[in-house]
Design an enzyme around this catalytic site. Structure first.
Site, PDB file in Angstrom:
ATOM      1  N   HIS A  23     -42.543 -57.993 -13.794  1.00 37.21           N
ATOM      2  CA  HIS A  23     -42.468 -57.650 -12.372  1.00 37.21           C
ATOM      3  C   HIS A  23     -43.153 -58.734 -11.547  1.00 37.21           C
ATOM      4  O   HIS A  23     -44.083 -59.384 -12.022  1.00 37.21           O
ATOM      5  CB  HIS A  23     -43.154 -56.307 -12.107  1.00 37.21           C
ATOM      6  CG  HIS A  23     -42.549 -55.163 -12.860  1.00 37.21           C
ATOM      7  ND1 HIS A  23     -43.069 -54.714 -14.060  1.00 37.21           N
ATOM      8  CD2 HIS A  23     -41.465 -54.391 -12.592  1.00 37.21           C
ATOM      9  CE1 HIS A  23     -42.329 -53.697 -14.494  1.00 37.21           C
ATOM     10  NE2 HIS A  23     -41.348 -53.485 -13.628  1.00 37.21           N
ATOM     11  N   HIS A  32     -49.962 -55.793  -8.855  1.00 35.10           N
ATOM     12  CA  HIS A  32     -49.263 -55.274  -7.660  1.00 35.10           C
ATOM     13  C   HIS A  32     -50.239 -54.808  -6.583  1.00 35.10           C
ATOM     14  O   HIS A  32     -49.842 -54.515  -5.456  1.00 35.10           O
ATOM     15  CB  HIS A  32     -48.345 -54.101  -8.038  1.00 35.10           C
ATOM     16  CG  HIS A  32     -47.281 -54.479  -9.025  1.00 35.10           C
ATOM     17  ND1 HIS A  32     -46.367 -55.476  -8.776  1.00 35.10           N
ATOM     18  CD2 HIS A  32     -46.993 -54.001 -10.269  1.00 35.10           C
ATOM     19  CE1 HIS A  32     -45.561 -55.600  -9.833  1.00 35.10           C
ATOM     20  NE2 HIS A  32     -45.920 -54.731 -10.751  1.00 35.10           N
ATOM     21  N   ASP A  36     -45.813 -61.188 -16.676  1.00 34.77           N
ATOM     22  CA  ASP A  36     -45.310 -59.815 -16.570  1.00 34.77           C
ATOM     23  C   ASP A  36     -43.891 -59.879 -15.981  1.00 34.77           C
ATOM     24  O   ASP A  36     -43.567 -60.811 -15.246  1.00 34.77           O
ATOM     25  CB  ASP A  36     -46.243 -59.027 -15.641  1.00 34.77           C
ATOM     26  CG  ASP A  36     -45.889 -57.547 -15.550  1.00 34.77           C
ATOM     27  OD1 ASP A  36     -46.597 -56.744 -16.183  1.00 34.77           O
ATOM     28  OD2 ASP A  36     -44.916 -57.195 -14.843  1.00 34.77           O
ATOM     29  N   ASP A  71     -43.664 -37.154 -13.222  1.00 31.71           N
ATOM     30  CA  ASP A  71     -43.151 -38.244 -12.385  1.00 31.71           C
ATOM     31  C   ASP A  71     -42.552 -39.301 -13.309  1.00 31.71           C
ATOM     32  O   ASP A  71     -43.271 -40.108 -13.889  1.00 31.71           O
ATOM     33  CB  ASP A  71     -44.292 -38.842 -11.548  1.00 31.71           C
ATOM     34  CG  ASP A  71     -43.817 -40.031 -10.702  1.00 31.71           C
ATOM     35  OD1 ASP A  71     -42.633 -40.429 -10.816  1.00 31.71           O
ATOM     36  OD2 ASP A  71     -44.648 -40.568  -9.937  1.00 31.71           O
TER      37      ASP A  71
HETATM   38  N1  Q9C Z   1     -37.688 -47.197 -13.393  1.00 34.49           N
HETATM   39  C1  Q9C Z   1     -46.546 -53.085 -13.945  1.00 34.49           C
HETATM   40  O1  Q9C Z   1     -45.825 -53.447 -14.861  1.00 34.49           O
HETATM   41  N2  Q9C Z   1     -41.213 -49.183 -11.137  1.00 34.49           N
HETATM   42  N3  Q9C Z   1     -46.103 -52.302 -12.998  1.00 34.49           N
HETATM   43  C2  Q9C Z   1     -40.849 -47.987 -11.748  1.00 34.49           C
HETATM   44  C3  Q9C Z   1     -38.997 -46.905 -12.895  1.00 34.49           C
HETATM   45  C4  Q9C Z   1     -42.609 -49.425 -11.077  1.00 34.49           C
HETATM   46  C5  Q9C Z   1     -44.744 -51.881 -12.973  1.00 34.49           C
HETATM   47  C6  Q9C Z   1     -39.371 -47.829 -11.755  1.00 34.49           C
HETATM   48  C7  Q9C Z   1     -42.999 -50.499 -12.073  1.00 34.49           C
HETATM   49  C8  Q9C Z   1     -44.440 -50.892 -11.925  1.00 34.49           C
HETATM   50  C9  Q9C Z   1     -47.957 -53.513 -13.920  1.00 34.49           C
HETATM   51 ZN    ZN Z   2     -44.783 -55.192 -15.083  1.00 33.70          ZN
END
Ligand code: Q9C
Ligand code: ZN
Length: 711
Positions: free
Chosen positions: A174, A135, A172, A20
Site C-alpha cells: 500500500h 498510513h 509494503d 468488520d
Molecule cells: N479489502 C497496511 O497494510 N484496505 N494497511 C482494506 C479491504 C485497508 C492496509 C480493504 C488496507 C490497510 C499497513
Molecule cells: Zn499494506
C-alpha cells in the site's frame, strides 16, 4: 554488534472487537506467526534481542499533534460501542482498549531500533510491531495505522543524532501516504514507495500516489512513487524497480540511515496485494539496501496478512540482515511476464490474475521520467529501447564512440535447472527455496564461511571471525596438469596458489565454503583466471559469470556457448561481441560506475542466474577500494553468495582483507561524494544496453520503443 530484533508480547493485545471485514485481517497472529518462525529457524537466537519500550508523548509529538495523541490516549477508557464509533471516523481503522499501549510500544520499538543502530549497539535490525504505521498522519489514524512508527524513527534520527539524509524504503504493497505527507517538503528524507495502484482503483485511491507526485518545495524529487497498475508483480519486477529506480537515486542521495517500511503484503499469497514475489525476494531487497549507509538498515514491520508468506518473508529479511547469502530467486527473471508463467514450487497452485505484459516496465518508465529532472543519475539516458535493433543503432553509434558489432545469432542460455554435464551428479545446492532445506536442518550460525588464499602466511589482514584461510590444495600432479597450458603457472608460488584455488572453486560449488578471495602474484593472474573458469565448468557449474576489471582478455578458446558470461571493464569502447561477451569502458565518475553496476552488471547477472561468480581485479583495474567492495557485495546476490574474487597481491595487499569482510556480509564503505557520469559515457552505456536488452530482459526500463523519451 549484529542484528537487533525488537519485539514486545504486549503488542499482540489489540484486536478487532466487532465485525468488520475490512479490518479483520490485521490480527495478533501476524506477530506470533512471524516470531514463531524466526525461533524455529534458529534466527531469533542469532539476533540481539531487545524488548520494546513505549514511546513518550514528547516523542510522539515529533510527528503527531498533541490533540491527536490525547484522543488516542483517551481510547484506553472507552467501551466497545464508543471505540467502534470513533473507529468509524477513520478509513480502515479499529481501536481496542489496548491500542494506545500497543501503538506506543510499536513507535518505541522503532525509536529504540534507531538508537541501537546509531549508537553502534547493532549493525542493523528489525522491529516486529503492530499496529503498523505508514498510513498514519499528523492528526489521523488510517489503514490499521495509529502512530507513524517509521516517520517517528526518521524524525528521531534527525533530531537526536543530527542526521541529514535518511532513506525510507516502503516496500509494503500500500502507498504510505502518511509518510509521504509528513516528509513531502523535506529534502533530508528521501521517501520511496511502490504500491498497488491500478490507475487509482486500489485503496487508498489517491491521485498523489501516482509517479508524478515527486514532493513539494525544497522536497521536490525526494518523494518517489512507483505505482503498480496490475496485480501479479513478481521477483523480476521488484528487482527491476530496485535496480532501475530506487538504487540509482539512493546511491546518488547517499543516505546515512535506511529505514524500511517493511510490509509483506507485497509477497505472494497476500490477499491485499495479490502480487507474486516469493519470500526470497525480500532477502535480495534487504541485501541490496545493506550496500547503502554503511549497512545501517532498520526495518519496521508494516502490513502482511498471509501468515505463512509473512513468516517466511520475515525470516528472509532477518537472514539477509544477519549477512547470510540470499537464496537464489526461483524461476526465470523476466519483468512482466504473464502471471501463469510465474510462481513456482510451493506457491505454484495459486490462481493467476493476468498481468499485462510490459505493465511493470511502463510503471518503471513513468517514475524514471517523472524523477529525471531531479536526479543526475537519470539524465542523458537516451532513447535506446527494445525494438531498436543493432542495425539501426550501428549507423549512429560510431559518432558516439561505441564499437558496434552486430550480434551473431546466439544459442539461448541454458535455462535454470537444465541438466548438468552428462552423467555427472550436480554438486550444487538444489535450486529451490532455501527455507525448504532449512526446515529439515536447523542452522544455528552463519551456514558457510568465506575462505582466503594467501601466498605468504605472514600477510597480516584484519580478518573477521568466520573468514578462514584455505590451506587445503589439490594434489600437486593435478595442479600441474591444470597449469600445463600456462607458462606463468609452471612452478613455485603460482603453482601452490593454483592448487588451493582449484580446491576452493570445488568447495564453493559444492557448498562447503560460501565464497573466497585469492591474492595472486600479478604475472599469474590471467592464467589463474583461465584455469578457474575451466575448473568451475568442469566441476559442474552450468553457468559461470566472470566480471573482469582491467586489462584482461577473455580466454580465446573458451566456447561462447552460453555457459560463461564474460563482462570486462577496461579502458576501451563499449562493445557486445556476443550476448555473452561484453566490454564496457572503465568509468571515472562514481555515477558512471554506479550506472554500470546497477544498470548493466546486476541486470545481466540476475538474468543469467550463475552458479558461480568470478570477480577479477586485474592490471590497471582503476577501482577505488570502496568501488571494488561495492561491486563484490552486490555480486553476492545473483549466485547464492557463491563469489570467488581474484585480486593481484600487489600493489594493494589490504584489498583482499576488505573483500573478505564484504563477502562475509559486512557492509561496504560509502563511495564518497556523487559525481555524475559524462553524457558521452551514459549514452555509450545506454547504447550497449539497447543492443543487449533484446536478449537480457532485466536490462529493460521502458514499456515500448518510442515511449516517453527521458531528458
Ligand atoms: N479489502 C497496511 O497494510 N484496505 N494497511 C482494506 C479491504 C485497508 C492496509 C480493504 C488496507 C490497510 C499497513
Ligand atoms: Zn499494506
Amino acid at each position: 554488534m549484529g542484528t537487533a530484533l525488537l519485539y514486545h508480547e504486549d503488542m499482540t493485545a489489540a484486536r478487532l472487537l466487532w465485525d468488520d471485514p475490512q479490518c479483520a485481517i490485521e490480527t495478533p497472529e501476524r506477530l506470533t506467526a512471524a516470531l514463531e518462525r524466526l525461533r524455529r529457524r534458529g534466527l531469533e537466537r542469532r539476533c540481539l534481542r531487545l524488548a520494546a519500550r513505549e514511546a513518550s508523548e514528547a516523542e510522539l509529538g515529533l510527528v503527531h499533534s498533541p490533540e491527536y495523541v490525547a484522543l488516542v490516549r483517551g481510547t484506553e477508557a472507552l467501551d466497545v460501542e464508543a471505540l467502534r464509533e470513533l473507529s468509524a471516523q477513520y478509513d480502515a481503522v479499529y481501536f481496542h482498549p489496548s491500542t494506545y499501549h500497543c501503538a506506543r510500544l510499536a513507535a518505541g520499538a522503532a525509536l529504540q531500533l534507531v538508537d541501537a543502530v546509531l549508537t553502534g549497539a547493532a549493525h542493523n535490525g528489525l522491529a516486529l510491531v503492530r499496529p503498523p504505521g505508514h498510513h498514519s498522519q499528523r492528526a489521523a489514524a488510517n489503514g490499521f495505522c495509529v502512530f507513524n512508527n517509521v516517520a517517528l524513527a526518521a524524525k528521531h534520527a534527525k533530531q537526536s543524532y543530527g542526521l541529514h539524509r535518511i532513506l525510507v524504503v516502503d516496500w509494503d504493497i500500500h502507498h504510505g501516504q502518511g509518510t509521504q505527507y509528513i516528509f513531502e517538503d523535506d529534502p533530508s528524507v528521501l521517501y520511496f514507495s511502490w504500491h498497488r495502484y491500478e490507475y487509482r482503483h486500489f485503496w487508498p485511491f489517491l491521485r498523489e500516489s501516482d509517479a508524478d507526485a515527486v514532493g513539494r518545495g525544497r522536497g521536490l524529487g525526494f518523494t518517489v512513487n512507483l505505482p503498480w497498475n496490475q496485480v501479479g508483480m513478481g521477483n523480476a519486477d521488484y528487482l527491476a524497480a530496485f535496480l532501475h529506480v530506487l538504487l540509482p537515486l539512493a546511491f546518488e542521495f547517499d543516505p546515512e540511515l535506511v529505514l524500511v517500511s517493511a510490509g509483506f503484503d507485497s509477497a505472494i499469497g497476500d490477499p491485499e496485494g495479490q502480487m507474486q514475489a516469493t519470500p526470497e525476494c525480500f532477502a535480495h531487497l534487504t541485501q541490496l539496501l545493506l550496500a547503502l549507509a554503511g549497512g545501517r538498515v532498520c526495518a519496521v514491520l508494516e502490513g502482511g496478512y498471509h501468515l505463512e508468506s509473512l513468516a517466511e518473508s520475515v525470516c528472509m529479511t532477518v537472514q539477509a540482515l544477519l549477512g547470510d547469502p540470499a537464496p537464489p530467486l526461483p524461476g526465470t527473471l523476466v519483468p512482466c511476464r504473464r502471471y501463469g508463467e510465474r510462481g513456482e514450487g510451493r506457491w505454484a497452485g495459486r490462481r493467476p490474475h493476468p498481468t499485462l505484459p510490459r505493465s511493470a516496465l511502463e510503471s518503471i518508465q513513468s517514475v524514471r521520467a517523472a524523477q529525471a529532472p531531479h536526479w543526475a543519475s537519470l539524465q542523458h539516458q537516451g532513447q535506446w529501447g527494445p525494438g531498436r535493433g543493432p542495425t539501426h543503432i550501428c549507423a549512429m553509434g560510431r559518432e558516439r564512440g561505441v564499437t558496434l558489432t552486430c550480434l551473431p545469432a546466439m544459442a539461448p542460455a541454458p535455462s535454470p535447472g537444465a541438466s548438468s554435464l552428462e552423467g555427472r551428479p550436480l554438486p550444487l545446492l538444489p535450486r529451490e527455496p532455501a527455507y525448504k532445506v532449512a526446515a529439515l536442518s536447523c542452522r544455528p550460525s552463519p551456514p558457510i564461511c568465506t575462505a582466503v588464499v594467501l601466498t605468504t602466511p605472514e600477510a597480516t589482514l584484519c580478518l573477521p571471525p568466520g573468514v578462514v584461510r584455505q590451506e587445503e590444495a589439490a594434489p600437486q600432479e593435478e595442479a600441474e596438469a591444470w597449469a600445463r597450458p600456462h607458462g606463468a603457472l609452471a612452478q613455485g608460488e603460482a603453482l601452490t596458489v593454483l592448487g588451493k584455488v582449484l580446491c576452493l572453486v570445488d568447495r564453493i560449488l559444492d557448498g562447503q565454503v560460501g565464497s573466497g578471495i585469492t591474492a595472486i602474484p600479478a604475472p599469474a593472474l590471467a592464467a589463474t583466471l583461465d584455469v578457474s573458469i575451466r575448473r568451475g565448468l568442469f566441476h559442474g557449474a552450468q553457468r559461470l559469470l566472470c566480471v573482469a576489471v582491467g586489462q584482461l582478455d577473455r580466454p580465446p578458446d573458451l566456447a561462447d556457448d552460453g555457459r560463461t558470461l564474460w563482462l570486462n571493464f577496461r579502458d576501451e569502447q563499449a562493445a557486445a561481441l556476443s550476448v555473452f561477451h561484453v566490454s564496457v569502458p572503465l568509468p571515472g565518475a562514481t555515477g558512471g560506475f554506479l550506472s554500470c553496476v546497477l544498470g548493466l552488471v546486476l541486470p545481466l547477472a540476475y538474468g543469467f542466474q550463475p552458479d558461480l561468480v568470478l570477480v577479477v581485479l586485474g592490471p590497471a583495474h582503476g577501482l577505488q577500494d570502496p568501488q571494488a567492495a561495492l561491486l563484490v557485495t552486490l555480486l553476492r546476490g545473483p549466485a547464492g553468495g557463491r563469489v570467488l574474487a581474484l585480486v593481484e597481491e600487489e600493489p594493494k595487499p589490504q584489498l583482499a582483507g576488505i573483500l573478505a569482510r564484504v563477502l562475509h556480509g559486512e557492509a561496504p564503505p560509502s563511495l564518497g561524494p556523487f559525481s555524475a557520469a559524462s553524457p558521452e559515457f551514459t549514452q555509450a552505456l545506454g547504447h550497449l544496453r539497447g543492443q543487449l536488452e533484446v536478449h537480457w530482459k532485466m536490462l529493460q526500463v521502458a514499456g515500448e520503443a518510442g515511449d516517453t523519451v527521458l531528458s
